[in-house]
Design a protein around this motif. Structure first.
Motif, mmCIF file in Angstrom:
data_model
loop_
_atom_site.group_PDB
_atom_site.id
_atom_site.type_symbol
_atom_site.label_atom_id
_atom_site.label_comp_id
_atom_site.label_asym_id
_atom_site.label_seq_id
_atom_site.Cartn_x
_atom_site.Cartn_y
_atom_site.Cartn_z
ATOM 1 N N ASP A 199 -11.702 7.034 13.102
ATOM 2 C CA ASP A 199 -10.975 7.275 11.857
ATOM 3 C C ASP A 199 -11.921 7.223 10.668
ATOM 4 O OD1 ASP A 199 -8.710 7.591 13.245
ATOM 5 O OD2 ASP A 199 -7.695 5.782 12.539
ATOM 6 N N THR A 200 -12.805 6.264 10.684
ATOM 7 C CA THR A 200 -13.787 6.168 9.607
ATOM 8 C C THR A 200 -14.640 7.426 9.543
ATOM 9 O OG1 THR A 200 -13.888 3.772 9.863
ATOM 10 C CG2 THR A 200 -15.713 4.819 8.709
ATOM 11 N N ALA A 201 -15.096 7.860 10.699
ATOM 12 C CA ALA A 201 -15.931 9.062 10.735
ATOM 13 C C ALA A 201 -15.153 10.289 10.275
ATOM 14 C CB ALA A 201 -16.475 9.266 12.146
ATOM 15 N N ARG A 202 -13.884 10.338 10.644
ATOM 16 C CA ARG A 202 -13.088 11.516 10.275
ATOM 17 C C ARG A 202 -12.862 11.592 8.776
ATOM 18 N NH1 ARG A 202 -7.903 11.661 13.988
ATOM 19 N NH2 ARG A 202 -7.584 13.673 12.990
ATOM 20 N N THR A 203 -12.482 10.455 8.174
ATOM 21 C CA THR A 203 -12.216 10.500 6.732
ATOM 22 C C THR A 203 -13.504 10.699 5.956
ATOM 23 O OG1 THR A 203 -12.330 8.085 6.657
ATOM 24 C CG2 THR A 203 -10.158 9.074 6.919
ATOM 25 N N ALA A 204 -14.591 10.053 6.412
ATOM 26 C CA ALA A 204 -15.881 10.248 5.748
ATOM 27 C C ALA A 204 -16.287 11.712 5.814
ATOM 28 C CB ALA A 204 -16.950 9.390 6.406
ATOM 29 N N TYR A 221 -11.877 13.760 16.359
ATOM 30 C CA TYR A 221 -13.038 13.784 15.462
ATOM 31 C C TYR A 221 -13.779 15.113 15.584
ATOM 32 C CZ TYR A 221 -17.724 13.261 13.778
ATOM 33 O OH TYR A 221 -18.907 13.497 13.142
ATOM 34 N N VAL A 222 -13.989 15.548 16.813
ATOM 35 C CA VAL A 222 -14.725 16.803 17.027
ATOM 36 C C VAL A 222 -14.003 17.968 16.358
ATOM 37 C CG1 VAL A 222 -15.495 18.471 18.757
ATOM 38 C CG2 VAL A 222 -15.791 16.027 19.178
ATOM 39 N N PRO A 229 -23.369 5.458 4.635
ATOM 40 C CA PRO A 229 -23.768 6.780 5.103
ATOM 41 C C PRO A 229 -24.394 6.729 6.490
ATOM 42 C CG PRO A 229 -25.343 5.947 3.490
ATOM 43 C CD PRO A 229 -24.254 4.924 3.615
ATOM 44 N N GLY A 230 -24.640 5.532 7.009
ATOM 45 C CA GLY A 230 -25.269 5.423 8.320
ATOM 46 C C GLY A 230 -26.770 5.530 8.179
ATOM 47 N N PRO A 231 -27.474 5.097 9.203
ATOM 48 C CA PRO A 231 -28.936 5.114 9.164
ATOM 49 C C PRO A 231 -29.512 6.515 9.113
ATOM 50 C CG PRO A 231 -28.127 4.070 11.177
ATOM 51 C CD PRO A 231 -26.956 4.599 10.438
ATOM 52 N N ASP A 232 -30.785 6.564 9.239
ATOM 53 C CA ASP A 232 -31.523 7.794 8.991
ATOM 54 C C ASP A 232 -30.896 9.019 9.637
ATOM 55 O OD1 ASP A 232 -33.702 8.715 11.469
ATOM 56 O OD2 ASP A 232 -32.371 7.000 11.677
ATOM 57 N N PRO A 233 -30.990 10.146 8.981
ATOM 58 C CA PRO A 233 -30.330 11.368 9.449
ATOM 59 C C PRO A 233 -30.905 11.889 10.756
ATOM 60 C CG PRO A 233 -31.189 11.606 7.193
ATOM 61 C CD PRO A 233 -31.704 10.325 7.732
ATOM 62 N N GLY A 235 -33.616 19.360 15.653
ATOM 63 C CA GLY A 235 -32.604 20.148 14.960
ATOM 64 C C GLY A 235 -32.498 19.752 13.507
ATOM 65 N N LEU A 236 -31.639 20.448 12.801
ATOM 66 C CA LEU A 236 -31.470 20.177 11.396
ATOM 67 C C LEU A 236 -30.168 19.444 11.170
ATOM 68 C CD1 LEU A 236 -32.337 23.823 10.386
ATOM 69 C CD2 LEU A 236 -33.905 21.880 10.372
ATOM 70 N N ASP A 237 -30.263 18.261 10.563
ATOM 71 C CA ASP A 237 -29.052 17.526 10.253
ATOM 72 C C ASP A 237 -28.574 17.879 8.861
ATOM 73 O OD1 ASP A 237 -30.059 14.528 11.984
ATOM 74 O OD2 ASP A 237 -28.925 16.268 12.638
ATOM 75 N N THR A 238 -27.321 18.110 8.749
ATOM 76 C CA THR A 238 -26.750 18.357 7.429
ATOM 77 C C THR A 238 -26.174 17.053 6.923
ATOM 78 O OG1 THR A 238 -24.506 18.798 8.151
ATOM 79 C CG2 THR A 238 -26.080 20.603 8.314
ATOM 80 N N GLY A 239 -25.693 17.035 5.722
ATOM 81 C CA GLY A 239 -25.080 15.831 5.182
ATOM 82 C C GLY A 239 -23.874 15.399 5.988
ATOM 83 N N LEU A 240 -23.179 16.368 6.522
ATOM 84 C CA LEU A 240 -21.984 16.068 7.298
ATOM 85 C C LEU A 240 -22.280 15.178 8.493
ATOM 86 C CD1 LEU A 240 -20.141 19.493 7.348
ATOM 87 C CD2 LEU A 240 -19.480 17.409 6.163
ATOM 88 N N ASP A 241 -23.506 15.257 8.997
ATOM 89 C CA ASP A 241 -23.835 14.526 10.201
ATOM 90 C C ASP A 241 -23.951 13.029 9.986
ATOM 91 O OD1 ASP A 241 -23.820 16.621 12.001
ATOM 92 O OD2 ASP A 241 -25.782 17.289 11.305
ATOM 93 N N ALA A 242 -23.918 12.597 8.746
ATOM 94 C CA ALA A 242 -23.949 11.154 8.502
ATOM 95 C C ALA A 242 -22.759 10.476 9.156
ATOM 96 C CB ALA A 242 -23.954 10.882 7.003
ATOM 97 N N ALA A 243 -21.604 11.117 9.079
ATOM 98 C CA ALA A 243 -20.399 10.547 9.707
ATOM 99 C C ALA A 243 -20.582 10.465 11.210
ATOM 100 C CB ALA A 243 -19.190 11.414 9.367
ATOM 101 N N LEU A 244 -21.146 11.499 11.772
ATOM 102 C CA LEU A 244 -21.387 11.526 13.209
ATOM 103 C C LEU A 244 -22.326 10.394 13.617
ATOM 104 C CD1 LEU A 244 -22.155 14.825 15.133
ATOM 105 C CD2 LEU A 244 -22.801 12.578 15.952
ATOM 106 N N ASP A 245 -23.365 10.216 12.838
ATOM 107 C CA ASP A 245 -24.319 9.162 13.164
ATOM 108 C C ASP A 245 -23.688 7.781 13.036
ATOM 109 O OD1 ASP A 245 -26.690 10.381 14.024
ATOM 110 O OD2 ASP A 245 -27.100 11.077 11.997
ATOM 111 N N ALA A 246 -22.827 7.631 12.055
ATOM 112 C CA ALA A 246 -22.164 6.330 11.902
ATOM 113 C C ALA A 246 -21.296 6.040 13.126
ATOM 114 C CB ALA A 246 -21.311 6.326 10.631
ATOM 115 N N LEU A 247 -20.604 7.039 13.599
ATOM 116 C CA LEU A 247 -19.770 6.878 14.800
ATOM 117 C C LEU A 247 -20.644 6.499 15.994
ATOM 118 C CD1 LEU A 247 -17.327 7.230 16.653
ATOM 119 C CD2 LEU A 247 -17.619 9.703 16.498
ATOM 120 N N LEU A 248 -21.723 7.250 16.137
ATOM 121 C CA LEU A 248 -22.638 7.020 17.248
ATOM 122 C C LEU A 248 -23.261 5.624 17.167
ATOM 123 C CD1 LEU A 248 -23.560 8.555 19.639
ATOM 124 C CD2 LEU A 248 -25.235 9.752 18.236
ATOM 125 N N ASP A 249 -23.676 5.249 15.973
ATOM 126 C CA ASP A 249 -24.255 3.916 15.802
ATOM 127 C C ASP A 249 -23.250 2.833 16.156
ATOM 128 O OD1 ASP A 249 -26.722 4.725 14.992
ATOM 129 O OD2 ASP A 249 -26.265 4.681 12.852
#
Lengths: 225, 225
Positions: free
Chosen positions: A79-84, A165-166, A96-100, A105-119
């Motif tokens: 839920d956090t990742a989705r709203t973020a 989320y996906v 924003p989560g740790p380093d992009p 590959g190229l991480d966009t700003g949007l991937d911060a949410a993904l990284d937070a979920l993964l972390d």
DNA sequence: TGTACATCAGTGAACGCGCGTTCACTGATGTAC
DNA sequence: TGTACATCAGTGAACGCGCGTTCACTGATGTAC
């Protein structure tokens, strides 16, 4: 469940389950005896039996609590990742989560949410107690159909949250594809938990980068994997 | 180990381990009692103890056999895939030739070896007995450092074999990268085993396609995941 | 406010049972001469 | 080839122990009037 829902009763019950969880994670299922749990909780055997008349009741309550707690955690993370993700810029809410990720590959700003979920998922799995708990859960489910049914329901919901989320993150992905990606993501996370916990391997930061890259590709909707 | 290596002795010993394995996969670790194993094997309790003086000896021998057998299987699968891959066109030497480099592309003939490897692992995991055996192994390793050490050694070798395959198949991949890819592959396979076996989920052919795609990308040396 | 009573919380002892382990024993199989 | 003997293979009974469960019991806490 058995004794009344008075505040004290619920509190005691929770404390007894805490004790059972400690015994289980430190000594294993074969040493999860009522006497060991009672001693760990600092109560007499007969009193433990007041809350859990049979050993099976204790086990069922413990399984239920483990799955409920874990699902709440998954719900929080997704839920956090989705709203973020829904509001990529100017959001004061979450980290924003740790380093992009310095990957190929190229991480966009949007991937911060993904990284937070993964972390979130990976750091949970860095706790060997939690992983040990799940190895016991799997072993239990392997031989107890009732437990297996509860466990499958848990993973089904886990995958559903990830799939949601996906879909939010990668609108081009079909519902079915999002579901499949989510399922493979959960498989990957459960497998990696075994290796992070020291049970089947040791945590390796290098392999971690590859693990994260695969997870990102799965959840980020990339076509190839 | 304990009794002499006479043919009959070795045969009996194997039969007793077979019986123990059947009890373990059908009833679980908590019901793996010496009496149950003796009954399953059709011998008397005292006789089982002749071969395995203590319960711990039986457990250790069983764990050793499970890991040895599984590693042999892995070795077979990867060696077969490597040799099949090594001779795509009249080449009998070391280098398997240039990587076809199908980054976004289609499967070439070379990928048949990869698919055979993948099919081998996945079809093994379709046997719930094998997966149940491994849930017991994980639970044992989670609380027994000696067992954990043997289990980690097994997975270390497992990953090494897979890494060797990756290096042969995709020469452009560095040794370290091949190792990381192999580790993540093993994680993914162990996680998927849980879901294929009915313990944490049900096998789904649709998710299977995604699972295979991820595994192929990992082992095939594709840059992205 | 006080009393009576039901329910909740917690104790302690005992039970029967299955467990792993021990041990003395017997029969089968090999081996030396 | 036969005999003696050691080792291997397998039996059967008993042991002490910790297990889950049962049960009668006591003290604490709430609730009705």
């Amino acid at each position: 469940m058995s004794p009344g829902p008075t505040p004290k009763g619920q509190q005691r019950r929770a404390a007894l389950l805490d004790a059972a969880e400690r015994v289980l994670t430190s000594a294993g299922g074969s040493e999860l005896t009522l006497r060991a749990v009672a001693e760990e909780a600092g109560v007499r055997l007969g009193h433990l039996q007041y809350y859990f008349p049979a050993r099976a009741d204790l086990l069922a309550a413990l399984l239920d609590r483990v799955l409920t707690t874990s699902l709440e955690r998954v719900t929080d993370l997704t839920d956090t990742a989705r709203t973020a993700n829904a509001e990529p810029d100017e959001e004061s809410g979450l980290e924003p989560g740790p380093d992009p990720g310095p990957d190929t590959g190229l991480d966009t700003g949007l991937d911060a949410a993904l990284d937070a979920l993964l972390d979130g998922v990976l750091s949970d799995h860095d706790d060997p107690r939690l992983v040990r708990l799940f190895t016991e859960v799997w072993a239990l489910a392997a031989h107890d159909e009732e437990a297996a049914s509860a466990v499958r329901a848990f993973y089904d919901r886990y995958a559903s949250h990830v799939a949601s989320y996906v879909r939010d993150h990668a609108p081009g992905v079909s519902a079915a594809d999002a579901r499949h990606r989510a399922e493979v993501f959960v498989m990957l996370m459960e497998g990696s938990a075994l290796f992070r916990s020291g049970i089947t391997g040791r945590r390796s930061t290098d392999a971690d980068a590859r693990l994260r890259a695969v997870a990102r590709a799965l959840l980020g909707g990339e076509a190839r994997p």
